[in-house]
Design a protein around this motif. Structure first.
Motif, PDB file in Angstrom:
ATOM      1  N   LEU A 300       0.826  -1.214   0.000  1.00 44.09           N
ATOM      2  CA  LEU A 300       0.000   0.000   0.000  1.00 44.09           C
ATOM      3  C   LEU A 300       0.859   1.264   0.000  1.00 44.09           C
ATOM      4  O   LEU A 300       0.474   2.287  -0.566  1.00 44.09           O
ATOM      5  N   ALA A 301       2.032   1.191   0.621  1.00 38.24           N
ATOM      6  CA  ALA A 301       2.911   2.359   0.658  1.00 38.24           C
ATOM      7  C   ALA A 301       3.413   2.745  -0.725  1.00 38.24           C
ATOM      8  O   ALA A 301       3.836   3.891  -0.935  1.00 38.24           O
ATOM      9  N   PHE A 302       3.353   1.804  -1.679  1.00 33.77           N
ATOM     10  CA  PHE A 302       3.835   2.094  -3.029  1.00 33.77           C
ATOM     11  C   PHE A 302       2.745   2.644  -3.942  1.00 33.77           C
ATOM     12  O   PHE A 302       3.003   2.880  -5.132  1.00 33.77           O
ATOM     13  N   LEU A 303       1.548   2.858  -3.432  1.00 38.03           N
ATOM     14  CA  LEU A 303       0.476   3.382  -4.279  1.00 38.03           C
ATOM     15  C   LEU A 303       0.780   4.804  -4.756  1.00 38.03           C
ATOM     16  O   LEU A 303       0.534   5.145  -5.912  1.00 38.03           O
ATOM     17  N   VAL A 304       1.308   5.641  -3.868  1.00 39.14           N
ATOM     18  CA  VAL A 304       1.618   7.024  -4.257  1.00 39.14           C
ATOM     19  C   VAL A 304       2.705   7.071  -5.331  1.00 39.14           C
ATOM     20  O   VAL A 304       2.517   7.731  -6.371  1.00 39.14           O
ATOM     21  N   PRO A 305       3.869   6.400  -5.147  1.00 38.72           N
ATOM     22  CA  PRO A 305       4.851   6.423  -6.232  1.00 38.72           C
ATOM     23  C   PRO A 305       4.338   5.802  -7.520  1.00 38.72           C
ATOM     24  O   PRO A 305       4.731   6.229  -8.609  1.00 38.72           O
ATOM     25  N   MET A 306       3.431   4.799  -7.433  1.00 33.65           N
ATOM     26  CA  MET A 306       2.878   4.223  -8.648  1.00 33.65           C
ATOM     27  C   MET A 306       2.038   5.251  -9.407  1.00 33.65           C
ATOM     28  O   MET A 306       2.132   5.366 -10.634  1.00 33.65           O
ATOM     29  N   ALA A 307       1.230   6.018  -8.681  1.00 27.27           N
ATOM     30  CA  ALA A 307       0.444   7.081  -9.322  1.00 27.27           C
ATOM     31  C   ALA A 307       1.356   8.126  -9.954  1.00 27.27           C
ATOM     32  O   ALA A 307       1.089   8.620 -11.068  1.00 27.27           O
ATOM     33  N   ALA A 308       2.455   8.465  -9.287  1.00 28.74           N
ATOM     34  CA  ALA A 308       3.397   9.439  -9.841  1.00 28.74           C
ATOM     35  C   ALA A 308       4.070   8.885 -11.098  1.00 28.74           C
ATOM     36  O   ALA A 308       4.302   9.627 -12.061  1.00 28.74           O
ATOM     37  N   ILE A 309       4.391   7.601 -11.105  1.00 30.32           N
ATOM     38  CA  ILE A 309       5.003   6.982 -12.290  1.00 30.32           C
ATOM     39  C   ILE A 309       4.046   7.013 -13.467  1.00 30.32           C
ATOM     40  O   ILE A 309       4.442   7.302 -14.606  1.00 30.32           O
ATOM     41  N   VAL A 310       2.764   6.732 -13.214  1.00 24.04           N
ATOM     42  CA  VAL A 310       1.759   6.791 -14.287  1.00 24.04           C
ATOM     43  C   VAL A 310       1.682   8.206 -14.867  1.00 24.04           C
ATOM     44  O   VAL A 310       1.684   8.401 -16.089  1.00 24.04           O
ATOM     45  N   ALA A 311       1.627   9.205 -13.992  1.00 22.60           N
ATOM     46  CA  ALA A 311       1.570  10.591 -14.469  1.00 22.60           C
ATOM     47  C   ALA A 311       2.843  10.963 -15.216  1.00 22.60           C
ATOM     48  O   ALA A 311       2.793  11.616 -16.276  1.00 22.60           O
ATOM     49  N   GLY A 312       4.000  10.543 -14.705  1.00 26.38           N
ATOM     50  CA  GLY A 312       5.257  10.843 -15.381  1.00 26.38           C
ATOM     51  C   GLY A 312       5.353  10.207 -16.745  1.00 26.38           C
ATOM     52  O   GLY A 312       5.893  10.814 -17.693  1.00 26.38           O
ATOM     53  N   SER A 313       4.833   8.999 -16.902  1.00 25.51           N
ATOM     54  CA  SER A 313       4.857   8.333 -18.198  1.00 25.51           C
ATOM     55  C   SER A 313       4.077   9.122 -19.243  1.00 25.51           C
ATOM     56  O   SER A 313       4.522   9.283 -20.384  1.00 25.51           O
ATOM     57  N   GLN A 314       2.902   9.610 -18.851  1.00 26.39           N
ATOM     58  CA  GLN A 314       2.095  10.392 -19.788  1.00 26.39           C
ATOM     59  C   GLN A 314       2.761  11.733 -20.118  1.00 26.39           C
ATOM     60  O   GLN A 314       2.787  12.162 -21.279  1.00 26.39           O
ATOM     61  N   LEU A 315       3.316  12.383 -19.107  1.00 24.27           N
ATOM     62  CA  LEU A 315       3.994  13.658 -19.352  1.00 24.27           C
ATOM     63  C   LEU A 315       5.234  13.472 -20.223  1.00 24.27           C
ATOM     64  O   LEU A 315       5.538  14.315 -21.075  1.00 24.27           O
ATOM     65  N   GLY A 316       5.957  12.369 -20.026  1.00 27.15           N
ATOM     66  CA  GLY A 316       7.138  12.105 -20.841  1.00 27.15           C
ATOM     67  C   GLY A 316       6.799  11.943 -22.309  1.00 27.15           C
ATOM     68  O   GLY A 316       7.507  12.461 -23.184  1.00 27.15           O
ATOM     69  N   GLY A 317       5.702  11.216 -22.595  1.00 24.57           N
ATOM     70  CA  GLY A 317       5.295  11.060 -23.985  1.00 24.57           C
ATOM     71  C   GLY A 317       4.912  12.368 -24.638  1.00 24.57           C
ATOM     72  O   GLY A 317       5.263  12.637 -25.793  1.00 24.57           O
ATOM     73  N   ARG A 318       4.213  13.224 -23.905  1.00 24.05           N
ATOM     74  CA  ARG A 318       3.817  14.528 -24.465  1.00 24.05           C
ATOM     75  C   ARG A 318       5.023  15.441 -24.674  1.00 24.05           C
ATOM     76  O   ARG A 318       5.108  16.154 -25.686  1.00 24.05           O
ATOM     77  N   LEU A 319       5.944  15.418 -23.722  1.00 27.13           N
ATOM     78  CA  LEU A 319       7.135  16.260 -23.857  1.00 27.13           C
ATOM     79  C   LEU A 319       7.992  15.802 -25.031  1.00 27.13           C
ATOM     80  O   LEU A 319       8.586  16.636 -25.736  1.00 27.13           O
ATOM     81  N   ALA A 320       8.059  14.487 -25.259  1.00 22.85           N
ATOM     82  CA  ALA A 320       8.818  13.978 -26.407  1.00 22.85           C
ATOM     83  C   ALA A 320       8.215  14.451 -27.717  1.00 22.85           C
ATOM     84  O   ALA A 320       8.933  14.725 -28.690  1.00 22.85           O
TER      85      ALA A 320
END
Length: 465
Positions: A300-320
């Motif tokens: 459960l402690a990894f839920l927050v970093p998992m949400a951040a990774i999902v958001a970062g993946s989408q932002l990375g694709g748009r920035l590329a």
């Protein structure tokens, strides 16, 4: 792709299976060891057998993708996953379980280059491909953390066998869905031979080197089996290079490694996994050893970093899409490095989970974006008929980089904990973990410098009226 959206969802789902399967067994290890009678020295092979087989067979799997088609290897890899997972859940002794984990690694070695090849060649260059890599990277990056959560939930509710049985319907359904969703590649007239000598030497060399890296922290770097495996692995690697330089149709054309994108991409992937890829392990140690979390609460402690990774993946694709892959990759590494530094400062024996949140969020954003971008950047300039091997080379760097980074940073983190117990052990563990995280942050900074080797984005010329 006949139905691009559905096909992309399937490819992301397959990548999720690979990521889940890598570490879903971590939290179930204590129960596996006590139920099947593993010793403290042999239990690590439930994890290591997968890593050795995955890393050892990647080049072979990548070449098979190029020769026989990514669709065929995609289906075969999923089938191997389903059968080996069933065998693992039914195992009643250590040896069958370790063999099943090795078979799962073989399935991953077939599936990963096939999936990456289908993403690289199945979507048009530019916005559509960047979006496809963002979705694929989201599945891969979040799957590694989701594996810890899912492993804790399944083990707590159904026992250790559930972490194997869950793969059977998932992989089986994905294999069946691939038949209507992924088109069969048109056969080429040119007949290409399979480089048997290169396949044997590369598979054995890589497997022995990965074995060395995963066994050395347990047995010691000077243990005879470790030294023997390292020596034979290096000799076979030299033999592989000799064979490839003289082969008319090599498994890995050595000229590929001299390409700017693949050469830079291999080094970036190696360093990324040696730094970012180790942090999940250290956070798990911190939560469980320092703060006493059980398997479920650790997940459960990894839920927050998992949400951040999902958001970062989408932002990375748009920035590329807007700024180019090179710029996006460097930005993601800078952000992730800053988050790693903040996380290191936040580690303490009496700190709360809330004090970790800023570092976890910023780290997750950079980590998610970087994972999304690095494989696509590495294989961007590779011809379509060599995408499988290029994907396998990048993934081999991923496996070896993770093993090397973990071995080095574990040694740094544990240097001052020998012989300690109680509060002194908690304090020394926290200090060691903080030092390891700071070293990882320095490695991420080095990775950002290496990423400058990627080609800058091409300027788009707008035609005049």
């Amino acid at each position: 792709m006949r139905r691009p959206a559905a096909a992309l969802a399937l490819l992301a789902f397959a990548q999720l299976i690979i990521s889940l399967d890598y570490n879903i067994v971590y939290v179930a290890l204590p129960e596996i060891g006590s139920t099947l009678g593993f010793s403290a020295q042999t239990l690590q092979w439930v994890v290591s057998a997968y890593a050795v087989a995955f890393g050892g067979f990647l080049l072979l799997g990548g070449r098979a993708v190029d020769l026989f088609g990514p669709r065929q290897m995609f289906v075969l890899g999923l089938a191997v996953y389903a059968v080996s997972s069933l065998a693992g859940g039914l195992a009643t002794a250590p040896l069958p379980l370790v063999a099943a984990r090795a078979a799962q690694g073989l399935g991953g070695a077939l599936l990963f280059p096939a999936t990456l090849t289908l993403v690289s060649t199945g979507f048009a260059e530019g916005r559509r491909r960047n979006r496809a890599f963002a979705v694929w990277g989201t599945a891969g990056g979040s799957g590694m953390i989701l594996g810890s959560l899912l492993g804790g939930v399944l083990t707590d509710a159904f026992g250790w066998t559930a972490v194997f049985f869950v793969n059977v319907p998932l992989a089986g359904a994905a294999a069946l869905l691939a038949l209507p969703l992924i088109p069969r590649r048109t056969a080429r007239r040119t007949v290409r031979r399979f480089d048997v000598a290169g396949a044997l030497t590369s598979t054995a060399a890589t497997a022995l080197l990965v074995f060395t890296l995963v066994q050395a922290p347990e047995s010691g770097w000077t243990a005879p089996p470790v030294l023997a495996a390292a020596a034979v692995g290096v000799l076979l690697l030299v033999a592989f290079a000799f064979i490839e330089a003289r082969s008319a149709d090599p498994l890995l054309p050595l000229r590929m490694l001299r390409g700017r994108e693949l050469g830079t991409g291999v080094l970036v992937t190696f360093l990324y996994m040696g730094t970012f890829g180790t942090l999940l392990y250290f956070l798990t140690v911190y939560f469980q050893t320092v703060h006493g979390y059980d398997a479920l609460h650790t997940g459960l402690a990894f839920l927050v970093p998992m949400a951040a990774i999902v958001a970062g993946s989408q932002l990375g694709g748009r920035l590329a899409t807007t700024r180019g892959t090179r710029t996006a990759m460097i930005v993601s590494l800078v952000v992730g490095g800053a988050g790693t530094l903040i996380l290191g400062v936040s580690l303490s024996t009496d700190g709360t989970y809330l004090t970790l949140l800023p570092g976890l969020v910023i780290l997750g954003l950079g980590q998610g974006a970087g994972y999304t971008l690095m494989f696509g950047a590495a294989t961007a300039a590779t011809p379509a008929d060599q995408q499988g091997v290029a994907s396998a080379v990048a993934s081999t760097a991923q496996q070896i980089g993770g093993a090397v980074g973990l071995a080095v940073l574990v040694a740094i983190a544990g240097a001052s904990t020998n012989g300690l117990t109680g509060p002194a052990l908690r304090a020394a563990t926290t200090e060691g973990l903080r030092t390891a995280v700071f070293v990882a942050a320095a490695g991420i900074a080095l990775t950002a410098l290496v990423a400058r080797g990627f080609s800058p984005a091409r300027r788009r010329h707008t035609p005049t009226a």
